[in-house]
Design a protein around this motif. Structure first.
Motif, PDB file in Angstrom:
ATOM      1  N   ILE A  98       0.836  -1.200   0.000  1.00 47.55           N
ATOM      2  CA  ILE A  98       0.000   0.000   0.000  1.00 47.55           C
ATOM      3  C   ILE A  98       0.873   1.254   0.000  1.00 47.55           C
ATOM      4  N   LEU A  99       1.900   1.255   0.843  1.00 51.41           N
ATOM      5  CA  LEU A  99       2.770   2.422   0.955  1.00 51.41           C
ATOM      6  C   LEU A  99       3.527   2.694  -0.340  1.00 51.41           C
ATOM      7  N   GLU A 100       3.743   1.654  -1.135  1.00 51.64           N
ATOM      8  CA  GLU A 100       4.445   1.829  -2.407  1.00 51.64           C
ATOM      9  C   GLU A 100       3.542   2.461  -3.473  1.00 51.64           C
ATOM     10  N   LYS A 101       2.227   2.303  -3.308  1.00 56.12           N
ATOM     11  CA  LYS A 101       1.291   2.766  -4.333  1.00 56.12           C
ATOM     12  C   LYS A 101       0.506   4.012  -3.921  1.00 56.12           C
ATOM     13  N   VAL A 102       0.373   4.231  -2.615  1.00 58.41           N
ATOM     14  CA  VAL A 102      -0.452   5.328  -2.108  1.00 58.41           C
ATOM     15  C   VAL A 102       0.432   6.466  -1.606  1.00 58.41           C
ATOM     16  N   LYS A 103       0.137   7.669  -2.058  1.00 57.39           N
ATOM     17  CA  LYS A 103       0.900   8.834  -1.629  1.00 57.39           C
ATOM     18  C   LYS A 103       0.389   9.307  -0.269  1.00 57.39           C
ATOM     19  N   LEU A 104       1.289   9.344   0.711  1.00 56.34           N
ATOM     20  CA  LEU A 104       0.938   9.788   2.055  1.00 56.34           C
ATOM     21  C   LEU A 104       1.445  11.212   2.270  1.00 56.34           C
ATOM     22  N   HIS A 105       0.582  12.066   2.819  1.00 58.55           N
ATOM     23  CA  HIS A 105       0.946  13.452   3.103  1.00 58.55           C
ATOM     24  C   HIS A 105       1.104  13.610   4.621  1.00 58.55           C
ATOM     25  N   PHE A 106       2.339  13.768   5.076  1.00 54.37           N
ATOM     26  CA  PHE A 106       2.607  13.953   6.502  1.00 54.37           C
ATOM     27  C   PHE A 106       2.634  15.450   6.819  1.00 54.37           C
ATOM     28  N   GLN A 107       2.047  15.798   7.963  1.00 55.30           N
ATOM     29  CA  GLN A 107       1.962  17.203   8.342  1.00 55.30           C
ATOM     30  C   GLN A 107       2.139  17.341   9.849  1.00 55.30           C
ATOM     31  N   LYS A 108       2.785  18.429  10.260  1.00 51.99           N
ATOM     32  CA  LYS A 108       2.943  18.747  11.680  1.00 51.99           C
ATOM     33  C   LYS A 108       2.222  20.052  11.968  1.00 51.99           C
ATOM     34  N   TYR A 109       1.477  20.091  13.085  1.00 48.46           N
ATOM     35  CA  TYR A 109       0.730  21.281  13.488  1.00 48.46           C
ATOM     36  C   TYR A 109       1.190  21.740  14.870  1.00 48.46           C
ATOM     37  N   THR A 110       1.323  23.029  15.024  1.00 49.39           N
ATOM     38  CA  THR A 110       1.693  23.594  16.319  1.00 49.39           C
ATOM     39  C   THR A 110       0.438  23.842  17.150  1.00 49.39           C
ATOM     40  N   PRO A 111       0.555  23.911  18.482  1.00 47.24           N
ATOM     41  CA  PRO A 111      -0.617  24.165  19.333  1.00 47.24           C
ATOM     42  C   PRO A 111      -1.357  25.437  18.917  1.00 47.24           C
ATOM     43  N   GLY A 112      -2.671  25.329  18.808  1.00 48.38           N
ATOM     44  CA  GLY A 112      -3.496  26.470  18.428  1.00 48.38           C
ATOM     45  C   GLY A 112      -3.834  26.541  16.956  1.00 48.38           C
ATOM     46  N   SER A 113      -3.102  25.810  16.110  1.00 43.99           N
ATOM     47  CA  SER A 113      -3.375  25.857  14.668  1.00 43.99           C
ATOM     48  C   SER A 113      -4.512  24.905  14.306  1.00 43.99           C
ATOM     49  N   TYR A 114      -5.208  25.240  13.220  1.00 40.32           N
ATOM     50  CA  TYR A 114      -6.346  24.435  12.777  1.00 40.32           C
ATOM     51  C   TYR A 114      -5.920  23.416  11.717  1.00 40.32           C
TER      52      TYR A 114
END
Length: 245
Positions: free
Chosen positions: A26-42
């Motif tokens: 699955i990981l080879e075929k599906v594009k994963l979008h990783f994101q980091k959010y700081t406290p207070g952000s939406y």
């Protein structure tokens, strides 16, 4: 042993039961979008289109849903790992029902809807996991709706909260006027005020102007169940009649 991002992904509800070989494919075929959010952000705003599956890998978030018609807002604190509104990905209403804000540093991974349809849907385990999530939500909503305006005032208040909360765990905060809450649960303001003050005395809720904080919804529901089992119908009727005088 330190838990890797790979292990965290396997802990998520939609991927539980998948073998590592299938998950690697699955990981080879599906594009994963990783994101980091700081406290207070939406992370997400209410009414935005739901075009991704959003997984919370680490951190704590707060959901906030506002009913503009009836003039109230409810907030819930949620812990990772969890998934945000998979039920909003398909159907007639494909927009988010709440906003989601980071309370701590939060790490997420997103999967585009097209990959759900073209790749993930090829795995029976994934299909069953998604079906179970959607079925459980539908069944829980049905049970909550069945008793939404039935019973005593404390019954109706707890039913109101359970119907609008995603999870029984985590702190809940309801922003509402007393008279609006009474109208929404089809009860009198004096009954609602009396019950809310009783619950505050039991340290089950905290009251302030147009605001009700519920530290633990499970404790509140358990208290309601004990109280209803202890009170006889005659006592409950007499109490309601006296409060209306």
């Amino acid at each position: 042993m330190e838990i890797t991002m790979y292990d965290k992904l396997l802990q998520l509800p939609l991927f539980q039961g998948l073998c590592k070989t299938d998950f690697t494919n699955i990981l080879e075929k599906v594009k994963l979008h990783f994101q980091k959010y700081t406290p207070g952000s939406y992370l997400i705003k209410q009414n935005e289109p739901c075009n991704h599956l959003v997984f919370i890998l680490s951190g704590q978030i707060q959901s906030e849903s506002t009913d503009e018609v009836h003039g109230y807002t409810i907030q819930e604190e949620m812990e990772s790992p969890t998934i945000i509104e998979p039920y909003s990905l398909f159907g007639m209403m494909t927009t988010y029902t709440a906003s989601y804000q980071a309370l701590t540093e939060v790490h997420t991974v997103m999967i585009d809807k097209k990959y759900v349809l073209t790749q993930l849907n090829n795995y029976t385990i994934f299909q069953l996991n998604l079906l179970n999530i959607l079925s459980n939500r539908a069944q829980m909503a049905y049970q909550k709706l069945w008793n939404s305006h039935i019973g005593s005032t404390i019954d109706k208040i707890t039913n109101f909260l359970q119907l609008r909360c995603t999870s029984p765990t985590g702190q809940k905060t309801l922003f509402i006027k007393m008279e609006d809450l009474a109208e929404l649960i089809d009860d009198t303001r004096i009954n609602v005020s009396k019950v809310l003050n009783e619950l505050q005395q039991q340290e089950l809720i905290e009251l302030s102007r147009k605001k009700i904080i519920i530290p633990d919804l499970n404790r509140l529901v358990a208290y309601k169940e004990r109280k209803l089992s202890d009170d006889s119908p005659e006592e409950e009727t007499a109490e309601t009649e006296n409060s209306l005088q």
